[in-house]
Design a protein around this motif. Structure first.
Motif, mmCIF file in Angstrom:
data_model
loop_
_atom_site.group_PDB
_atom_site.id
_atom_site.type_symbol
_atom_site.label_atom_id
_atom_site.label_comp_id
_atom_site.label_asym_id
_atom_site.label_seq_id
_atom_site.Cartn_x
_atom_site.Cartn_y
_atom_site.Cartn_z
ATOM 1 N N CYS A 34 0.803 -0.774 -0.089
ATOM 2 C CA CYS A 34 0.092 0.013 -0.059
ATOM 3 C C CYS A 34 0.764 0.956 -0.435
ATOM 4 N N ILE A 36 -0.321 3.908 0.959
ATOM 5 C CA ILE A 36 -0.633 5.925 2.094
ATOM 6 C C ILE A 36 -1.299 4.651 3.751
ATOM 7 N N LEU A 37 -1.252 5.733 4.671
ATOM 8 C CA LEU A 37 -1.405 4.659 6.109
ATOM 9 C C LEU A 37 -2.341 4.692 6.924
ATOM 10 N N CYS A 38 -3.177 4.222 6.331
ATOM 11 C CA CYS A 38 -4.936 4.439 7.069
ATOM 12 C C CYS A 38 -4.108 4.015 8.530
ATOM 13 N N PHE A 40 -6.148 2.683 10.333
ATOM 14 C CA PHE A 40 -7.369 1.979 11.432
ATOM 15 C C PHE A 40 -6.839 0.463 10.455
ATOM 16 N N CYS A 41 -5.643 0.472 9.786
ATOM 17 C CA CYS A 41 -5.185 -0.774 9.248
ATOM 18 C C CYS A 41 -4.293 -1.720 9.446
ATOM 19 N N ARG A 43 -3.404 -5.330 8.422
ATOM 20 C CA ARG A 43 -3.248 -5.649 7.130
ATOM 21 C C ARG A 43 -2.684 -7.447 7.676
ATOM 22 N N PRO A 86 -5.187 -7.348 -0.234
ATOM 23 C CA PRO A 86 -5.333 -6.611 1.034
ATOM 24 C C PRO A 86 -4.538 -5.358 0.885
ATOM 25 N N GLY A 87 -4.004 -5.044 0.657
ATOM 26 C CA GLY A 87 -3.166 -3.807 0.476
ATOM 27 C C GLY A 87 -4.412 -3.226 -0.633
ATOM 28 N N ASP A 88 -3.045 -1.798 -1.604
ATOM 29 C CA ASP A 88 -4.152 -0.822 -2.595
ATOM 30 C C ASP A 88 -3.768 -1.897 -4.046
ATOM 31 N N ASN A 116 -7.782 2.749 -2.660
ATOM 32 C CA ASN A 116 -7.808 4.154 -1.764
ATOM 33 C C ASN A 116 -7.991 5.834 -2.267
HETATM 34 FE FE1 SF4 Z 1 -5.783 2.087 3.712
HETATM 35 FE FE2 SF4 Z 1 -6.278 0.457 2.954
HETATM 36 FE FE3 SF4 Z 1 -3.755 1.324 2.771
HETATM 37 FE FE4 SF4 Z 1 -4.843 -0.730 4.915
HETATM 38 S S1 SF4 Z 1 -4.710 -0.803 2.613
HETATM 39 S S2 SF4 Z 1 -3.163 1.519 4.528
HETATM 40 S S3 SF4 Z 1 -6.690 0.666 5.150
HETATM 41 S S4 SF4 Z 1 -5.541 2.390 1.548
#
Ligand code: SF4
Ligand code: SF4
Length: 285
Positions: A34, A36-38, A40-41, A43, A86-88, A116
């Protein structure tokens, strides 16, 4: 040509407004990384957690075609092949490559992709060209001050951004990408993770803004409090129903999200066939 919203409402389990349908989907976990760093994520590669961002294994685009073959044999009600982590899906090239391969062998299956949205401006034409029928973009806020509380940073064009700067780039790319892809006739669904302490009062504005950008359906997903947002609460049914009602003033709202795994197979909420079709060995954490 991408399938119309009405075709998707009849055949895609996550576009059935107001009602569950007996159609299924197979999620292909081809996208490991991924950008970005959500906050709440979380993985994971495992066999047990039932939530987004989790898959038993990562497969290649070629293996994904084999998985679709097995999935439609086991469950002929599967009408959708999707990549949701599971990632972007745009952080690595594997999702688009998977759809190119699937299209050759399964021209009629609905091609569904979640992102995302950070890289939509770079890849929107590829998404249109490969024939994605439904694109889901997760937009958790359209106000950078709120987004900065949800997303810890982004990596964009080789550079790290944090705070408001990161949030502004992310929101700009999400909204311009939703507009471009919608204008080209692709049905766009927007997901928003509802975080009571951060964006509950803002969801109505997100719904209005993404609808104006061209999104056709909206899915409000209750937060699973984990990782850096483990201090937040899980929304209760009353709050969820209230914000769905507010969003519905602007856009169709999907109410049956099952918060599926990134390798789910079958009818959402029904029997999951993924254990029968994924290639082992499973990597346990
Ligand atoms: Fe956000 Fe999805 Fe990336 Fe997790 S995998 S950081 S939820 S965009
Ligand atoms: Fe559909 Fe929700 Fe499952 Fe995605 S997570 S496939 S929107 S039910």
């Amino acid at each position: 040509m991408a399938k119309s919203f009405d075709e998707l409402a009849a055949a895609h389990p996550c576009f059935a407004v107001g009602a569950k349908v007996n159609k299924g989907r197979v999620h292909l976990p081809v996208s490991p990384g991924c950008n970005i760093l959500c906050r709440f994520c979380d993985r994971k590669i495992n066999d047990v957690d039932v939530r987004p961002g989790v898959a038993a294994t990562i497969i290649t685009p070629e293996e994904a075609v084999e998985v679709v073959r097995k999935a439609v044999e086991l469950c002929p009600d599967i009408t959708v092949a999707g990549v949701a982590g599971p990632g972007d899906t745009l952080a690595t090239p594997y999702a688009l490559e998977t759809f190119r391969l699937i299209k050759k062998e399964f021209p009629d299956i609905i091609k569904c992709m979640s992102t995302n949205g950070l890289l939509l401006p770079e890849y929107q034409q590829d998404i249109i060209d490969v024939g994605i029928d439904s694109l889901t973009v997760t937009v958790n806020a359209v106000d950078p001050a709120i987004q900065a509380q949800i997303c810890g940073g982004i990596t964009y064009k080789g550079k790290r951004y944090e705070g408001l700067e990161a949030a502004e780039i992310l929101i700009r790319n999400q909204l311009s990408g939703i507009k471009a892809v919608s204008d080209a006739g692709v049905t766009v669904k927007v997901n928003t993770v509802l975080i009571p302490e951060i964006n509950a009062d803002h969801v109505e504005t997100v719904a209005k803004t993404v609808s104006e950008a061209g999104a056709k359906i909206y899915n409000i997903i209750p937060l699973i409090p984990q990782h850096e947002l483990n201090w937040c609460s899980a929304p209760d049914c009353r709050l969820l129903s209230e914000v769905r009602g507010l969003a519905e003033q602007y856009i169709n709202v999907f109410r049956h999200c099952q918060r599926c795994r990134a390798d789910a197979a079958g009818i959402p909420g029904g029997e999951d066939f993924s254990k029968l079709i994924y290639i082992r060995p499973v990597v346990q954490e």
